[in-house]
Design a protein around this motif. Structure first.
Motif, PDB file in Angstrom:
ATOM      1  N   GLY A  80       0.814  -1.216   0.000  1.00  5.67           N
ATOM      2  CA  GLY A  80       0.000   0.000   0.000  1.00  5.67           C
ATOM      3  C   GLY A  80       0.841   1.257   0.000  1.00  5.67           C
ATOM      4  N   LEU A  81       1.914   1.257   0.758  1.00  7.56           N
ATOM      5  CA  LEU A  81       2.809   2.408   0.804  1.00  7.56           C
ATOM      6  C   LEU A  81       3.437   2.661  -0.563  1.00  7.56           C
ATOM      7  CD1 LEU A  81       4.323   4.562   2.531  1.00  7.56           C
ATOM      8  CD2 LEU A  81       6.088   2.826   2.857  1.00  7.56           C
ATOM      9  N   ILE A  82       3.954   1.603  -1.171  1.00  6.80           N
ATOM     10  CA  ILE A  82       4.594   1.747  -2.493  1.00  6.80           C
ATOM     11  C   ILE A  82       3.581   2.231  -3.527  1.00  6.80           C
ATOM     12  CG2 ILE A  82       5.657   0.452  -4.396  1.00  6.80           C
ATOM     13  CD1 ILE A  82       7.000  -1.285  -2.165  1.00  6.80           C
ATOM     14  N   LEU A  83       2.408   1.607  -3.564  1.00  5.12           N
ATOM     15  CA  LEU A  83       1.397   1.998  -4.549  1.00  5.12           C
ATOM     16  C   LEU A  83       0.858   3.403  -4.286  1.00  5.12           C
ATOM     17  CD1 LEU A  83      -0.560  -1.330  -5.065  1.00  5.12           C
ATOM     18  CD2 LEU A  83       1.102  -0.259  -6.595  1.00  5.12           C
ATOM     19  N   SER A  84       0.764   3.803  -3.029  1.00  4.81           N
ATOM     20  CA  SER A  84       0.318   5.167  -2.716  1.00  4.81           C
ATOM     21  C   SER A  84       1.332   6.200  -3.189  1.00  4.81           C
ATOM     22  CB  SER A  84       0.094   5.321  -1.209  1.00  4.81           C
ATOM     23  OG  SER A  84      -0.971   4.524  -0.784  1.00  4.81           O
ATOM     24  N   VAL A  85       2.598   5.922  -2.966  1.00  6.43           N
ATOM     25  CA  VAL A  85       3.641   6.849  -3.411  1.00  6.43           C
ATOM     26  C   VAL A  85       3.654   6.936  -4.931  1.00  6.43           C
ATOM     27  CG1 VAL A  85       6.147   7.191  -3.523  1.00  6.43           C
ATOM     28  CG2 VAL A  85       5.069   6.607  -1.350  1.00  6.43           C
ATOM     29  N   ALA A 124      -3.774  18.677   0.356  1.00 14.38           N
ATOM     30  CA  ALA A 124      -3.789  17.215   0.252  1.00 14.38           C
ATOM     31  C   ALA A 124      -5.001  16.753  -0.540  1.00 14.38           C
ATOM     32  CB  ALA A 124      -3.807  16.599   1.639  1.00 14.38           C
ATOM     33  N   LYS A 125      -4.773  15.754  -1.381  1.00 16.60           N
ATOM     34  CA  LYS A 125      -5.840  15.203  -2.213  1.00 16.60           C
ATOM     35  C   LYS A 125      -5.849  13.695  -2.105  1.00 16.60           C
ATOM     36  CE  LYS A 125      -5.709  18.980  -5.430  1.00 16.60           C
ATOM     37  NZ  LYS A 125      -5.040  19.496  -6.577  1.00 16.60           N
ATOM     38  N   GLU A 126      -6.961  13.120  -2.492  1.00  9.57           N
ATOM     39  CA  GLU A 126      -7.141  11.677  -2.446  1.00  9.57           C
ATOM     40  C   GLU A 126      -6.745  11.076  -3.800  1.00  9.57           C
ATOM     41  OE1 GLU A 126     -11.190   9.414  -2.315  1.00  9.57           O
ATOM     42  OE2 GLU A 126     -10.748  10.162  -0.295  1.00  9.57           O
ATOM     43  N   LEU A 127      -6.214   9.856  -3.756  1.00  9.00           N
ATOM     44  CA  LEU A 127      -5.927   9.159  -5.008  1.00  9.00           C
ATOM     45  C   LEU A 127      -7.232   8.912  -5.758  1.00  9.00           C
ATOM     46  CD1 LEU A 127      -3.308   6.535  -3.815  1.00  9.00           C
ATOM     47  CD2 LEU A 127      -2.928   8.298  -5.512  1.00  9.00           C
ATOM     48  N   PRO A 128      -7.206   8.911  -7.085  1.00  8.65           N
ATOM     49  CA  PRO A 128      -8.442   8.665  -7.839  1.00  8.65           C
ATOM     50  C   PRO A 128      -9.066   7.318  -7.479  1.00  8.65           C
ATOM     51  CG  PRO A 128      -6.627   9.294  -9.310  1.00  8.65           C
ATOM     52  CD  PRO A 128      -6.045   9.120  -7.950  1.00  8.65           C
ATOM     53  N   LYS A 129     -10.386   7.266  -7.471  1.00  7.33           N
ATOM     54  CA  LYS A 129     -11.105   6.024  -7.109  1.00  7.33           C
ATOM     55  C   LYS A 129     -10.738   4.886  -8.053  1.00  7.33           C
ATOM     56  CE  LYS A 129     -13.571   7.355  -3.622  1.00  7.33           C
ATOM     57  NZ  LYS A 129     -13.104   6.983  -2.299  1.00  7.33           N
ATOM     58  N   TRP A 130     -10.570   5.194  -9.357  1.00 12.32           N
ATOM     59  CA  TRP A 130     -10.228   4.134 -10.292  1.00 12.32           C
ATOM     60  C   TRP A 130      -8.882   3.521  -9.935  1.00 12.32           C
ATOM     61  CZ3 TRP A 130      -5.745   4.201 -12.977  1.00 12.32           C
ATOM     62  CH2 TRP A 130      -5.101   5.430 -13.133  1.00 12.32           C
ATOM     63  N   GLN A 157      -7.557   3.451  -6.789  1.00  8.47           N
ATOM     64  CA  GLN A 157      -7.756   2.704  -5.555  1.00  8.47           C
ATOM     65  C   GLN A 157      -8.414   1.343  -5.827  1.00  8.47           C
ATOM     66  OE1 GLN A 157      -9.816   4.969  -2.530  1.00  8.47           O
ATOM     67  NE2 GLN A 157      -8.715   6.831  -3.082  1.00  8.47           N
ATOM     68  N   ASN A 158      -9.469   1.343  -6.658  1.00 14.08           N
ATOM     69  CA  ASN A 158     -10.227   0.123  -6.910  1.00 14.08           C
ATOM     70  C   ASN A 158      -9.636  -0.742  -8.019  1.00 14.08           C
ATOM     71  OD1 ASN A 158     -12.107   0.865  -4.943  1.00 14.08           O
ATOM     72  ND2 ASN A 158     -13.278   2.055  -6.414  1.00 14.08           N
ATOM     73  N   GLY A 159      -8.972  -0.122  -8.989  1.00 18.77           N
ATOM     74  CA  GLY A 159      -8.474  -0.876 -10.133  1.00 18.77           C
ATOM     75  C   GLY A 159      -7.026  -1.299 -10.035  1.00 18.77           C
ATOM     76  N   VAL A 160      -6.258  -0.651  -9.149  1.00 18.95           N
ATOM     77  CA  VAL A 160      -4.842  -0.991  -9.016  1.00 18.95           C
ATOM     78  C   VAL A 160      -4.537  -1.498  -7.608  1.00 18.95           C
ATOM     79  CG1 VAL A 160      -2.479  -0.083  -9.095  1.00 18.95           C
ATOM     80  CG2 VAL A 160      -4.155   0.663 -10.789  1.00 18.95           C
ATOM     81  N   MET A 161      -4.912  -0.719  -6.599  1.00 19.12           N
ATOM     82  CA  MET A 161      -4.539  -1.079  -5.235  1.00 19.12           C
ATOM     83  C   MET A 161      -5.273  -2.320  -4.725  1.00 19.12           C
ATOM     84  SD  MET A 161      -4.033   2.676  -3.532  1.00 19.12           S
ATOM     85  CE  MET A 161      -3.109   2.138  -2.108  1.00 19.12           C
ATOM     86  N   THR A 162      -6.577  -2.400  -4.922  1.00 19.64           N
ATOM     87  CA  THR A 162      -7.333  -3.553  -4.427  1.00 19.64           C
ATOM     88  C   THR A 162      -6.858  -4.853  -5.073  1.00 19.64           C
ATOM     89  OG1 THR A 162      -9.230  -2.168  -3.897  1.00 19.64           O
ATOM     90  CG2 THR A 162      -9.634  -4.534  -4.146  1.00 19.64           C
ATOM     91  N   PRO A 163      -6.708  -4.928  -6.408  1.00 19.26           N
ATOM     92  CA  PRO A 163      -6.165  -6.166  -6.978  1.00 19.26           C
ATOM     93  C   PRO A 163      -4.746  -6.485  -6.488  1.00 19.26           C
ATOM     94  CG  PRO A 163      -7.199  -4.874  -8.695  1.00 19.26           C
ATOM     95  CD  PRO A 163      -7.172  -4.020  -7.465  1.00 19.26           C
ATOM     96  N   ALA A 164      -3.937  -5.459  -6.245  1.00 17.92           N
ATOM     97  CA  ALA A 164      -2.583  -5.699  -5.732  1.00 17.92           C
ATOM     98  C   ALA A 164      -2.640  -6.318  -4.340  1.00 17.92           C
ATOM     99  CB  ALA A 164      -1.784  -4.398  -5.704  1.00 17.92           C
ATOM    100  N   PHE A 165      -3.571  -5.869  -3.508  1.00 14.66           N
ATOM    101  CA  PHE A 165      -3.726  -6.457  -2.176  1.00 14.66           C
ATOM    102  C   PHE A 165      -4.184  -7.906  -2.272  1.00 14.66           C
ATOM    103  CE2 PHE A 165      -4.707  -1.945  -0.512  1.00 14.66           C
ATOM    104  CZ  PHE A 165      -3.369  -1.693  -0.299  1.00 14.66           C
TER     105      PHE A 165
END
Length: 182
Positions: free
Chosen positions: A22-27, A43-49, A51-59
């Motif tokens: 999560g840290l690597i993907l967030s950076v 400060a801004k949030e990462l785009p939902k696509w 979060q859901n299309g890259v980070m969740t499958p990586a987890f």
């Protein structure tokens, strides 16, 4: 008891791995897709696509990879080695990727169904989490009522978790004593 302790031990390892991923993907996501400001108000949030299309499958891949690699290599995760448990297929062989995936899906099935029921009945996040936890507990409580000691996901995936016998091995100091005598 050994299965519970194994879950806690492996859970800590998995949590650390997920934190690192999560840290690597967030950076990476922040550097690529977010305009960075200089103050906290910027400060801004990462785009939902992302979060859901890259980070969740990586987890999910991290979890599947953790269990799949260990089960295929030796039948034991680090927690299972500590508590002398080993997962094998019905023939007593190490799991294949297909067996590993079926076992993971089988372990997730009941908690997901219970979470859906919790969402339908109450709808709050706490109810969903509590219901999923009850489903997870039932997976393992099933071992006590099954005469072969199999969990629900063992039956669904045609695998089993066995207790490995304790064996006596030569300690480091006794092996050093033998080398000095020769």
């Amino acid at each position: 008891m050994a299965r519970l302790m194994t879950m806690l031990y492996d859970g800590m390892l998995i949590l650390a791995m997920l934190f690192l991923v999560g840290l690597i993907l967030s950076v990476v996501g922040t550097m690529m897709f977010v305009d960075v400001g200089t103050t906290a108000q910027d400060a801004k949030e990462l785009p939902k696509w992302y979060q859901n299309g890259v980070m969740t499958p990586a987890f999910v891949l991290t979890l599947v990879g953790f269990y799949g690699i260990f089960w295929r290599k030796s039948g034991q995760t680090l927690g299972m080695q500590t508590w002398r448990l080993k997962t094998v297929n019905a023939d007593g062989h190490l799991l294949t990727w297909g067996n590993s995936f079926k076992r993971i899906i089988g372990a997730c099935l009941l908690p997901l169904l219970c979470a859906l029921v919790g969402a339908l009945i109450h709808g709050s996040r706490l109810a969903v989490l509590f219901s999923a936890f009850v489903g997870l507990l039932f997976n393992y409580a099933f071992c006590w009522f099954n005469r072969r000691g199999l969990a629900a996901h063992d039956i669904l995936s045609n695998t089993m978790t066995l207790k490995v016998p304790k064996y006596e091995h030569e300690g480091i100091f006794s092996s050093l004593k033998k080398k000095t005598k020769n």
